[in-house]
Design a protein around this motif. Structure first.
Motif, short mmCIF file in Angstrom:
data_model
loop_
_atom_site.label_atom_id
_atom_site.label_comp_id
_atom_site.label_asym_id
_atom_site.label_seq_id
_atom_site.Cartn_x
_atom_site.Cartn_y
_atom_site.Cartn_z
N GLU A 1 39.57 38.17 30.38
CA GLU A 1 40.35 38.33 31.61
C GLU A 1 41.54 37.39 31.58
O GLU A 1 41.43 36.23 31.19
CB GLU A 1 39.47 38.03 32.83
CG GLU A 1 38.36 39.04 33.05
CD GLU A 1 37.52 38.73 34.27
OE1 GLU A 1 37.68 37.60 34.81
OE2 GLU A 1 36.71 39.58 34.67
N ALA B 1 42.06 42.94 32.60
CA ALA B 1 41.05 42.73 31.57
C ALA B 1 41.58 43.31 30.27
O ALA B 1 42.38 44.25 30.27
CB ALA B 1 39.73 43.39 31.95
N TYR C 1 43.98 34.01 28.21
CA TYR C 1 42.79 34.82 28.48
C TYR C 1 41.52 33.98 28.41
O TYR C 1 41.37 33.12 27.53
CB TYR C 1 42.69 35.97 27.47
CG TYR C 1 43.74 37.03 27.67
CD1 TYR C 1 43.48 38.15 28.47
CD2 TYR C 1 45.00 36.91 27.09
CE1 TYR C 1 44.45 39.13 28.66
CE2 TYR C 1 45.97 37.88 27.29
CZ TYR C 1 45.69 38.98 28.07
OH TYR C 1 46.66 39.94 28.27
#
Length: 305
Positions: free
Chosen positions: A34, A41, A16
């Motif tokens: 994200e 997300a 992420y």
């Protein structure tokens, strides 16, 4: 990462990339993040570097991850992934709930009686699921109840515990503290409307009073709150038919006939009632600036007997 200041937007944790920071508890940092490959997300939470050497902070983080994963309930945010940073601090990526919270909605306009009953019914159903698995939320608040894509969701399981870990001899914990907290939420969202106040619906008021009982054993269980709220919603949707009082008269010229006065219930059966939805749920309002309201679901009506 910079010393004890923690990661910044643009940094990467696991798969992420951090986008922006969010409010969080003292011991953790939270970000919108994200996934680097998937179109996803998430709310990424990581133990703050300042608490890297405090085992309790790491234990709390991993306990929340395990509880959310074990509950596997559609009204509980999904746990996507969890792991450890290079310096051994736990992190987890959880589903983001984009809708407003009950606290935000109540600040815009007082919730209707039907809305409050729907909150009680739906959140009690989540607590019933959790309590049945020995999990106590311990953080039921208006800002922890959010309107998600498929209805109300109960967020912020960071203080949740397994009941057995807190039980003391002769005093087992069974989630009645969550019931008290939910009763407080219902009272708070009703109270701002001075025209209605806490006297909007006798059944609702009586239910909230029992949820706020000082003795935990006098409070209803989550299952009882859910069932009673559902019955009160049915009463709103299916009001009883009108009753007309009539009396029978003694037979003419018959002094010996003692005909008692009695009440006759008349019901209009000249036409079928219009279709009424079976239940109600939260749906986002399509008009900007208008708070979320309860909209009917399409289903077969059920008449109360």
């Amino acid at each position: 990462m910079n010393g004890n200041t923690g990661p910044r937007p643009g940094a990467r944790i696991g798969d992420y990339t951090l986008v922006r920071e969010l409010p969080a508890r003292l011991t953790v940092l939270a970000f919108v993040a994200e996934h680097t490959m998937l179109p996803r997300a998430a709310r990424l939470v990581v133990v703050h570097p300042a608490f890297a050497n405090h085992p309790a902070a790491s234990v709390q983080m991993m306990r929340e991850a395990c509880i959310v994963e074990a509950l596997a309930h559609p009204a509980v945010p999904r746990l996507y992934e969890c792991g450890l940073t290079p310096d051994r601090r736990p992190w987890m990526a959880i589903e983001i709930i984009d809708g407003p919270t009950i606290e935000e909605l109540a600040a815009e306009a007082p919730l209707s009686v039907g809305d409050v009953l729907a909150v009680l019914r739906d959140i009690a159903a989540i607590l019933e699921h959790a309590h049945g698995r020995g999990v106590i939320h311990r953080g039921v608040r208006p800002d922890a109840i959010a309107v998600g894509e498929h209805g109300l969701q109960l967020t912020d399981w960071g203080d949740a515990v397994i009941a057995d870990t807190l039980a003391s001899p002769g005093e087992p914990l069974d989630g009645r503290g969550d019931i008290f907290a939910l009763g407080v939420v219902a009272h708070q969202v009703l109270a701002p409307d001075q025209r209605r106040g806490p006297h909007a619906n006798a059944g609702l008021v009586a239910l909230i009073d029992r949820m706020l009982a000082r003795v935990p054993g006098d409070r209803p269980t989550a299952a009882e709150v859910r069932a009673e709220a559902d019955d009160l919603i049915d009463e709103l949707l299916f009001p009883p038919p009108p009753v007309l009082a009539m009396t029978t008269m003694p037979a003419a010229n018959d002094d010996d006939l003692d005909v008692p006065m009695e009440e006759v219930r008349l019901v209009d059966i000249s036409r079928d009632p219009p279709p009424v939805p079976r239940s109600i749920k939260w749906t986002p309002s399509p008009i900007e600036g208008v708070p979320v309201a309860i909209a009917p679901e399409t289903s077969t009506p059920r008449r109360k007997t």
